[in-house]
Each structure stands twice: as structure tokens, then as C-alpha cells.
Design a protein around this motif. Sequence first.
Motif, short mmCIF file in Angstrom:
data_model
loop_
_atom_site.label_atom_id
_atom_site.label_comp_id
_atom_site.label_asym_id
_atom_site.label_seq_id
_atom_site.Cartn_x
_atom_site.Cartn_y
_atom_site.Cartn_z
N HIS A 8 1.03 -1.25 -0.16
CA HIS A 8 -0.21 0.06 0.09
C HIS A 8 0.82 1.07 0.08
N LEU A 9 0.94 2.19 -1.00
CA LEU A 9 1.61 3.46 -1.20
C LEU A 9 0.72 4.60 -0.69
N GLU A 10 1.40 5.48 -0.08
CA GLU A 10 0.70 6.69 0.32
C GLU A 10 1.92 7.68 0.15
N LYS A 11 1.37 9.07 -0.06
CA LYS A 11 2.41 9.85 -0.27
C LYS A 11 2.81 10.39 1.13
N GLY A 12 4.12 10.77 1.05
CA GLY A 12 4.78 11.32 2.07
C GLY A 12 5.59 12.86 1.96
N LEU A 13 6.06 13.49 2.96
CA LEU A 13 6.59 14.81 2.66
C LEU A 13 7.96 14.84 3.06
N MET A 14 8.90 15.36 2.37
CA MET A 14 10.39 15.28 2.97
C MET A 14 10.60 15.98 4.35
N THR A 15 11.32 15.44 5.06
CA THR A 15 11.32 16.09 6.43
C THR A 15 13.25 16.07 6.48
N PRO A 16 13.68 16.87 7.76
CA PRO A 16 14.95 16.98 7.77
C PRO A 16 15.66 15.69 7.93
N ASP A 17 14.91 14.72 8.86
CA ASP A 17 15.38 13.37 9.11
C ASP A 17 15.64 12.71 7.89
N ILE A 18 14.51 12.52 7.13
CA ILE A 18 14.57 11.71 5.86
C ILE A 18 15.53 12.13 4.80
N LEU A 19 15.76 13.71 4.64
CA LEU A 19 16.77 14.19 3.92
C LEU A 19 17.93 13.86 4.33
N ALA A 20 18.38 13.92 5.64
CA ALA A 20 19.82 13.55 6.38
C ALA A 20 20.01 11.92 6.16
N LEU A 21 19.06 10.99 6.18
CA LEU A 21 19.27 9.73 6.08
C LEU A 21 19.46 9.42 4.32
N THR A 22 18.80 10.04 3.56
CA THR A 22 18.92 9.83 2.06
C THR A 22 20.59 10.31 1.64
N LYS A 23 20.79 11.65 2.10
CA LYS A 23 22.00 12.28 1.75
C LYS A 23 23.25 11.41 2.27
#
Length: 229
Positions: free
Chosen positions: A177-192
Motif C-alpha cells: 500500500h503506497l501513500e504520499k509522504g513529505l520530505m523532512t530533515p531526518d529523511i533528507l539526512a538519511l538519504t544524503k
Amino acid sequence: QWIPVNLNDHSQEPMNITYFPPEPAFAYYLKQRKDSLLMKCPAFSEQLKNTYVIKSPYDISFKYDKESKKLKTNKVNQEFYNENISFRVSETDPILVHFFPRYLFLTDSKNPLQIIQMPLILQPTKIGMVTGTFDISKWARPIEFAFEIYDENPIHILRGDPLFLVKFISSDATPIHLEKGLMTPDILALTKNCIRVKKLIPQMNLKTLYSMSEDYVNLMQDKIWEDKN
């Protein structure tokens, strides 16, 4: 969750408006080929389980000019080009283009969940999509549209055109099941940080990356999902 990604500036993201939600592939092909016998084939239907179509959010054309050794585009300004488009020329391979859309997929599952990028099926194409797979429960990185250009003819892409497929494979075959999310500082840090590791220590295989990053990724994902809940 699926999250539109702009790693340069997550505070102002027009992609949250312009990006299309990933569309279930079976529903997409059913609309395109309603009366096709393929849609009644159990093997074909099985292939499309937990599979989604990714569409272009923008109109754009590409053309590689061998004389100038430049990738030419239209309908975009230089700022958009610099942020969203890159290409690579080598002596051994065709021209490789990296282009939006970039999607980040996150899961709160602790069970392995593979994501596979696949070319479109049942659709002729003049380009060759570069495919790949990794476990989104163990690694965080955005996917993008990477493709090879085989000649100097322009490649025209319209907003809403299907670009490629993404397929999710879970260890217990659970429906996704997919739902839309928003970028957060923690998600950005993990990704980078996942991306930077690849640049600091290149050519590591996925098994090594998963092992090395396990503690950090688990801590960050726990925090991300705790904050979301």
C-alpha cells in the motif's frame, strides 16, 4: 510512502504538486489494452502485482549533439537543467542521461522489501532504461529515470507519459500500500548520508553497504516512523 525528492532544497518542492502518484500497473495496462488477451493471462497479471507506473511530471525533449558533445533540451531553463539533468559520455557505452522524476520510497517494515526498476512493457521505445534493485528496508536512496540514447534523433517526453515501472517484492508476498509522504530533515539526512557513503567509499556491493549502515539506518528509520505516528 513515496516522496518527491529534490536533494538541493527540500523546503520548497514544486514536485509535491507536479509529480504523479505511482499508478498500479495492472490498472494502467487495463485502460490501455482493455480487450487484450494479455490482460486475461494469469502469468501476465502475476508479473504486475505490486508494480507501479512512474510518469513524467514535465514536457521535455532531449537531443545529444556529437559535434558539440552537449545534451540539448527544450522547455527548461538553465537552473532547472543544472538541478535535474545530467549525462555521461564514455568510450564503451551509449550516452547515459539522468533525469527526473526522483522518488524516494520508505517502508516501516523490518522485513526485506526489494524495489526493482523495470522498463515499460508492451510499449516500443527508442531508448534503453537502466534498471536496478535494492532493499528499501535497509537502504535509503531516491530512484530516477536513467536511460541510454542510441542515436541523434530527438527524444520527446510529454507530461503524463509513462517512463518506467517499479516493482516491490516482499518476503511474504504481502500486497503493498503506497501513500504520499513529505520530505523532512531526518529523511533528507538519511538519504544524503546513504548517497555520500557511496561517494566516499565507491564500488562497495549492496551486501556490504547494508551491513555497514544497518545500525544507523535502523535508528533513523525508527525515528522517522515514530515522528510520523
